[in-house]
Write an enzyme that holds these catalytic residues in place. Structure first.
Site, PDB file in Angstrom:
ATOM      1  N   ASP A   4       0.381  -3.220   1.877  1.00  0.00           N
ATOM      2  CA  ASP A   4      -0.483  -2.796   0.771  1.00  0.00           C
ATOM      3  C   ASP A   4      -1.194  -4.033   0.222  1.00  0.00           C
ATOM      4  OD1 ASP A   4      -0.780  -0.374  -1.436  1.00  0.00           O
ATOM      5  OD2 ASP A   4      -0.904  -2.366  -2.321  1.00  0.00           O
ATOM      6  N   ASP A 104      -6.527   0.545   1.152  1.00  0.00           N
ATOM      7  CA  ASP A 104      -5.783  -0.729   1.068  1.00  0.00           C
ATOM      8  C   ASP A 104      -4.344  -0.632   1.576  1.00  0.00           C
ATOM      9  OD1 ASP A 104      -4.412   0.497  -1.052  1.00  0.00           O
ATOM     10  OD2 ASP A 104      -4.277  -1.402  -2.134  1.00  0.00           O
ATOM     11  N   GLU A 105      -4.063   0.360   2.413  1.00  0.00           N
ATOM     12  CA  GLU A 105      -2.676   0.577   2.815  1.00  0.00           C
ATOM     13  C   GLU A 105      -2.567   1.039   4.266  1.00  0.00           C
ATOM     14  OE1 GLU A 105       0.182   3.393   0.491  1.00  0.00           O
ATOM     15  OE2 GLU A 105      -1.107   2.333  -0.918  1.00  0.00           O
TER      16      GLU A 105
HETATM   17  N1  DCP Z   1      -7.648   2.800  -7.574  1.00  0.00           N
HETATM   18  C1  DCP Z   1      -8.454   3.453  -8.501  1.00  0.00           C
HETATM   19  N2  DCP Z   1      -7.884   4.219  -9.501  1.00  0.00           N
HETATM   20  C2  DCP Z   1      -6.535   4.342  -9.595  1.00  0.00           C
HETATM   21  C3  DCP Z   1      -5.714   3.693  -8.666  1.00  0.00           C
HETATM   22  C4  DCP Z   1      -6.291   2.916  -7.661  1.00  0.00           C
HETATM   23  O1  DCP Z   1      -9.685   3.356  -8.416  1.00  0.00           O
HETATM   24  N3  DCP Z   1      -5.997   5.089 -10.577  1.00  0.00           N
HETATM   25  C5  DCP Z   1      -8.282   1.967  -6.538  1.00  0.00           C
HETATM   26  C6  DCP Z   1      -8.396   0.522  -7.013  1.00  0.00           C
HETATM   27  C7  DCP Z   1      -7.291  -0.201  -6.316  1.00  0.00           C
HETATM   28  C8  DCP Z   1      -7.154   0.567  -5.012  1.00  0.00           C
HETATM   29  O2  DCP Z   1      -7.503   1.921  -5.335  1.00  0.00           O
HETATM   30  O3  DCP Z   1      -7.592  -1.573  -6.109  1.00  0.00           O
HETATM   31  C9  DCP Z   1      -5.774   0.508  -4.414  1.00  0.00           C
HETATM   32  O4  DCP Z   1      -4.838   1.107  -5.295  1.00  0.00           O
HETATM   33  P1  DCP Z   1      -3.372   0.549  -5.509  1.00  0.00           P
HETATM   34  O5  DCP Z   1      -2.600   1.624  -6.162  1.00  0.00           O
HETATM   35  O6  DCP Z   1      -2.828  -0.009  -4.241  1.00  0.00           O
HETATM   36  O7  DCP Z   1      -3.526  -0.601  -6.605  1.00  0.00           O
HETATM   37  P2  DCP Z   1      -4.043  -2.088  -6.474  1.00  0.00           P
HETATM   38  O8  DCP Z   1      -4.267  -2.499  -5.069  1.00  0.00           O
HETATM   39  O9  DCP Z   1      -5.212  -2.271  -7.386  1.00  0.00           O
HETATM   40  O10 DCP Z   1      -2.868  -2.915  -7.112  1.00  0.00           O
HETATM   41  P3  DCP Z   1      -1.434  -3.317  -6.505  1.00  0.00           P
HETATM   42  O11 DCP Z   1      -1.440  -4.816  -6.461  1.00  0.00           O
HETATM   43  O12 DCP Z   1      -0.455  -2.785  -7.502  1.00  0.00           O
HETATM   44  O13 DCP Z   1      -1.319  -2.673  -5.154  1.00  0.00           O
HETATM   45 CA    CA Z   2      -2.721  -2.209  -3.452  1.00  0.00          CA
HETATM   46 CA    CA Z   3      -2.335   1.148  -2.259  1.00  0.00          CA
END
Ligand code: DCP
Ligand code: CA
Ligand code: CA
Length: 357
Positions: A4, A104-105
Site C-alpha cells: 500500500d 495505491d494497493e
Molecule cells: N482517498 C480519498 N478519500 C478517502 C480515502 C482515500 O480520496 N476517503 C484517496 C486518497 C488516498 C488514496 O485514495 O491517497 C489511497 O487511500 P488510502 O486509504 O490508502 O490512504 P493514503 O494512501 O492517503 O494514506 P495511508 O498512508 O494511510 O495509506
Molecule cells: Ca495508501
Molecule cells: Ca490504499
C-alpha cells in the site's frame, strides 16, 4: 504480500514539489459550490499529526491547520494515476501472480517465488521497498501473511514506510488485541454495533458464536466476521483483466502553440507509454492525443492504424500528425498534453499461437 503506497495523493504532490515536504499538505476534492466546500481526499503525515483526516470537510481541516504553513491542493487524478501505473508495472515484474486492488494497493502472491519461506518473503519485501522509492520517489508499506486478509491488516501496522510479517503460527496472537476497526469491512456503523455487543477487539469478536453474528449482521457478513476474526481467508490473488489502454498526460512548462515545444513533452510521454507497452507485451492499433487548452477545455484527436504495432517510431509519427491536426483546428494555447494507445493485441498470446501451429 500487500503493498500500500503511503499517503498516496499527498506523497505524489510532495514528489512533484519537494519544497512542500516539511509542510502540512492537504489534497482536496472541491465540490465547487463555495470556495471552501468539499472534502479532504488525503493529507501527509504532518497534517494528520495535527488532526486532519480523509473525508473531513475542508473548512474543518483549515481550522485545524490555522497558523501553520499548510498547503491545500486540488486532486490531480491523472498525475497520481500515471505514477501509480509506473509503480504497478514495476511490481508486476517481481511476481507471476499479481492483483491490483486500487490506485495505491496491490497483492502479490509470492508463495512460488519464496518457496513458502517467510525469511525469503521478508527479503523480497525489503528489495521492493528499496526499489520502488528509488525508481519512483514513492514509499510504501508492506504486509506479509498466510492470506490476503492478514497481509492487508499487517500492511496497516507500521505506516508509513513500514514492513510487518505475520507468520501462520502467530496469526491468533497477532489479531487478538487489535481493535475491531482494524478488520477490513468494519466501518463506523459496524464498529458501533460491535460496541453494543461489547466487542472491542478482534479477540473478543472471535469469542462470539456464529448464530449471534448472523443475527446482528446478516448471514453473509456474519460468516465473514466469524472467519476473519480467526484470520481465515481463502481468497486467491488473481490479476483482474488489465486496462485496455495506456495513457500519460503532463503539463507543459508554458502554455503554447509551438509544435516543437509540444512535441518535446509528447516525446517523453511516448517513451513512457512505449516502455509500458513493452513490459506488458501488447501492441496497439489506436492512438489518441489529448490537449487541455488554456481555458481548460479538453480536446482529443484519434487515429486507427491499419496494423497493430508496438513501434515507438510509429507512435511518434502518428502523435505528431495528430497534434498538427489539433493545432490547425483549435485557436487557444495548449496547457497540458497527453497520449493514449489502445485496441491491444497481446504479443505474448500471439507467440503461443504460432508455437502451437
Ligand atoms: N482517498 C480519498 N478519500 C478517502 C480515502 C482515500 O480520496 N476517503 C484517496 C486518497 C488516498 C488514496 O485514495 O491517497 C489511497 O487511500 P488510502 O486509504 O490508502 O490512504 P493514503 O494512501 O492517503 O494514506 P495511508 O498512508 O494511510 O495509506
Ligand atoms: Ca495508501
Ligand atoms: Ca490504499
Amino acid at each position: 504480500m500487500l503493498i500500500d503506497l503511503d499517503y498516496f495523493f499527498a506523497q505524489c504532490e510532495e514528489r512533484r514539489r519537494p519544497e512542500l515536504k516539511d509542510k502540512p499538505i492537504v489534497v482536496c476534492v472541491y465540490s465547487g459550490r463555495t470556495e471552501e466546500s468539499g472534502a479532504v481526499s488525503t493529507a501527509n503525515y504532518i497534517a494528520r499529526g495535527l488532526g486532519v483526516k480523509s473525508g473531513m470537510p475542508i473548512y474543518v481541516a483549515k481550522k485545524k491547520l490555522q497558523n501553520t504553513e499548510a498547503v491545500f491542493l486540488p486532486v490531480d487524478h491523472d498525475y497520481y494515476e500515471a505514477i501509480s501505473d509506473r509503480i504497478m508495472n514495476a511490481l508486476r515484474d517481481f511476481v507471476n501472480t499479481f492483483e491490483q486492488v486500487s490506485i495505491d494497493e496491490a497483492y502479490l502472491d509470492i508463495t512460488e517465488e519464496t518457496n513458502g519461506s517467510y525469511e525469503s518473503a521478508k527479503k523480497l519485501a525489503e528489495e521492493i521497498r528499496r526499489t520502488i522509492p528509488k525508481t519512483t520517489g514513492i514509499t510504501c508499506s508492506v504486509g506479509i501473511g498466510p492470506n490476503k486478509l492478514i497481509a492487508k491488516i499487517a500492511s496497516d501496522e507500521n505506516k508509513p514506510d513500514g514492513l510487518t510479517v505475520v507468520k501462520p503460527e502467530d496469526v491468533e496472537a497477532y489479531l487478538k488485541p487489535l481493535p475491531i476497526s482494524r478488520l477490513p469491512g468494519v466501518g463506523k456503523k459496524t464498529e458501533e454495533k460491535m460496541m453494543q455487543m461489547k466487542v472491542m477487539t478482534i479477540g473478543e469478536l472471535a469469542e462470539q458464536d456464529i448464530t449471534r453474528l448472523r443475527q446482528f449482521f446478516g448471514e453473509k457478513s456474519g460468516d465473514y466476521f466469524y472467519h476473519a476474526a480467526r484470520g481465515i481467508d481463502d481468497e486467491a490473488v488473481h490479476e483482474k483483466s488489465e486496462p485496455n489502454s495506456i495513457s500519460r498526460i503532463a503539463t507543459l512548462k508554458l502554455n503554447t502553440r509551438e509544435l516543437n515545444d509540444i512535441m518535446e513533452k509528447v516525446k517523453q510521454l511516448n517513451t513512457d507509454v512505449h516502455s509500458t507497452l513493452v513490459q506488458r507485451g501488447v501492441t496497439f492499433r489506436s492512438v489518441t492525443v489529448i490537449a487541455v487548452l488554456s481555458d481548460l477545455t479538453v480536446h482529443t484527436r484519434s487515429t486507427a492504424l491499419e496494423m497493430s504495432t508496438s513501434s515507438l517510431e510509429v507512435l511518434e509519427s502518428v502523435a505528431l500528425k495528430l497534434f498538427e491536426k489539433l493545432l490547425r483546428e483549435s485557436q487557444k494555447d495548449i496547457r497540458r498534453v497527453g497520449i493514449k494507445v489502445s485496441a491491444f493485441d497481446n504479443t505474448k498470446h500471439q507467440k503461443t499461437l504460432i508455437e502451437f501451429s
